[in-house]
Design a protein around this motif. Structure first.
Motif, short mmCIF file in Angstrom:
data_model
loop_
_atom_site.label_atom_id
_atom_site.label_comp_id
_atom_site.label_asym_id
_atom_site.label_seq_id
_atom_site.Cartn_x
_atom_site.Cartn_y
_atom_site.Cartn_z
N PRO A 130 45.85 34.38 43.32
CA PRO A 130 44.43 34.68 43.55
C PRO A 130 44.28 35.77 44.61
O PRO A 130 45.17 36.00 45.43
N HIS A 131 43.15 36.42 44.59
CA HIS A 131 42.85 37.37 45.66
C HIS A 131 42.56 36.64 46.98
O HIS A 131 42.92 37.12 48.06
N ALA A 132 41.90 35.50 46.85
CA ALA A 132 41.48 34.79 48.06
C ALA A 132 41.56 33.28 47.86
O ALA A 132 41.48 32.79 46.73
N SER B 62 39.25 36.94 42.19
CA SER B 62 39.74 35.61 41.85
C SER B 62 39.84 34.78 43.12
O SER B 62 40.50 35.18 44.08
N VAL B 63 39.17 33.64 43.12
CA VAL B 63 39.12 32.78 44.31
C VAL B 63 39.59 31.38 43.91
O VAL B 63 39.06 30.79 42.96
N GLY C 75 49.79 32.44 47.66
CA GLY C 75 50.05 33.87 47.48
C GLY C 75 48.84 34.75 47.68
O GLY C 75 48.92 35.97 47.55
N ALA C 76 47.70 34.14 47.98
CA ALA C 76 46.47 34.92 48.17
C ALA C 76 46.60 35.88 49.36
O ALA C 76 47.30 35.59 50.33
N ALA C 77 45.92 36.99 49.26
CA ALA C 77 45.95 37.98 50.35
C ALA C 77 45.01 37.60 51.48
O ALA C 77 45.21 38.03 52.63
N PHE C 78 43.98 36.79 51.17
CA PHE C 78 42.99 36.46 52.18
C PHE C 78 42.63 34.97 52.13
O PHE C 78 42.68 34.36 51.05
#
Length: 435
Positions: free
Chosen positions: A336-338, A364-365, A389-392
């Motif tokens: 996911p992005h976040a 993608s959250v 693995g999310a960046a934020f």
């Protein structure tokens, strides 16, 4: 059954496998590559039933092929007595649909499909009783240019998947000519094999007078010298067949695509004529064919349609994914992005509205799941956020929510935590998409 006897768990049918996360992401990746490729070449998706009349495959594939004789899942419909089969391949189904819906009334069609097929084979690595194929079919086109286009399309797919042509996969090519030429070769082949009947194995003797061309494709080491010395179909081809074959070769030569002419390449279905080809690999053991196809100009008429030429190919997804894995050309993991960190359930309406607004912007959250008594502690949630693995991390703390903001905390590569407004998500959502 007694009340305290535990029921036996139902399991999948042998040779028909579940595709589970995270492995299913590899399938999504490959199918996305295929769909993008087909768009570039102008091929449109067709979806046909997995159950067809048994007669379709008997007429289309040939009564004495291994598929029809030994491998089809066939049954009688208990409601009306119809004889039906799970599709063992999809070219015949695509042709049936083309005829039934008069798809060629306004010219040729370029089509592709992705889906499950069924054959009652001995399950082994990369070969299962339910397997999946990608296929491309060009119907209504007679020229060698379309044969070459389909072969070059395969090369483009290998490149998209990170496979090296000549190293990971290589092309083998042949021509089966036209029916009259094959008949002359067939008679010469039968005569030759009859003279060496003692050297034939049981399978070859069974096929000698029904489908002798398939004997040339034997994998029996004891028969290799015999078939190498057999009459070659190429020597029986007429001027037009050779012209077509040489034109295909000229395009491939011009595109810099290496290939090997294999006079023993015959394919497994009766409907092929002129160009046939296979993409093979030596990285997956003895079962080396990754993709195969060719021209089948008589099949449309054979299945009751107005005569029209056609050419196509099919590849097995399971085997292709094995090859991709073997050479290490794996897709990036899906993350996911976040990750939304939720301290309490009290503000869920406001939190969910923000997350949905981000998702609508393409972000993608993954939201941390809470139990009936509320979410787990913050430390546990941050561990889950990091593992995702999310960046934020999106931290919806009580103090942040009271200010109408969310704390956006970078989880990879450093960076400062910043506060973002809950009322204007579209103004900052793109910052979560940046690599």
């Amino acid at each position: 059954m007694s009340d305290n006897k535990k029921p036996v768990a139902v399991q999948a049918v042998k040779g028909m496998n579940d595709i589970l996360p995270p492995d299913s992401a590899r399938w999504d990746w490959l199918e996305d590559k295929v769909r993008a490729l087909m768009r570039r070449y102008g091929y449109l998706n067709i979806r046909t039933p997995i159950v067809e009349p048994t007669a379709l495959f008997v007429r289309g594939l040939g009564e004495v092929t291994d598929i029809v004789e030994k491998e089809m899942y066939s049954f009688e419909d208990s409601m009306n007595g119809d004889h039906l089969s799970l599709r063992p391949e999809n070219t015949a189904g695509v042709v049936r649909a083309t005829i039934e819906h008069s798809m060629l009334y306004d010219g040729g069609k370029r089509l592709f499909y992705i889906g499950p097929m069924f054959r009652h084979e001995r399950p082994q690595k990369g070969r299962y009783r339910q397997f999946h194929q990608v296929g491309a079919e060009a119907l209504g086109f007679a020229g060698p240019d379309v044969d070459a286009e389909l072969i070059l399309m395969c090369r483009a797919l290998w490149q998209d998947l990170g496979l090296k042509v000549g190293e990971d996969v290589r092309l083998e090519l042949n021509s089966l000519g036209q029916p009259a030429e094959r008949l002359a070769h067939r008679q010469a082949l039968i005569s030759y094999l009859e003279q060496h009947a003692d050297a034939l194995d049981e399978d070859a003797r069974r096929r000698l007078h029904t489908n002798p061309l398939r004997i040339l494709d034997t994998k029996n080491p004891a028969m290799q010298a015999l078939v190498e010395a057999a009459p070659k179909l190429m020597d029986f081809l007429g001027e037009e067949s050779l012209k077509h074959f040489n034109a295909v070769r000229a395009v491939l030569d011009g595109a810099g695509l290496p290939y090997r002419i294999n006079p023993r390449l015959v394919r497994g279905m009766d409907y092929y004529n002129l160009t046939v080809f296979e993409w093979v690999t030596e990285r997956l053991g003895s079962q080396g064919t990754v993709c195969g196809g060719g021209r089948y100009d008589t099949l449309i008429e054979q299945l009751g349609g107005k005569p029209a030429p056609a050419v196509g190919w099919g590849l097995g997804i399971e085997r292709l994914l094995l090859l991709v894995q073997e050479v290490g050309a794996q897709p990036a993991p899906v993350v996911p992005h976040a990750y939304a960190v939720v301290p309490s359930h009290a503000a869920l309406p406001q939190i969910m509205a923000t997350i949905e607004a981000l998702r609508a912007q393409g972000v993608s959250v993954l939201m941390h799941p809470g139990g009936p008594d509320g979410p787990t502690g913050m430390k546990s949630q941050f561990k889950k956020a990091d593992a995702s693995g999310a960046a934020f991390a999106l931290v919806f703390g009580e103090s942040e929510l009271a200010q109408g903001v969310v704390a956006v905390k970078p989880l990879r590569g450093g960076g400062e935590q910043v506060l973002r407004s809950l009322t204007d998500v579209s103004a900052w959502s793109a910052t979560l998409l940046a690599p």
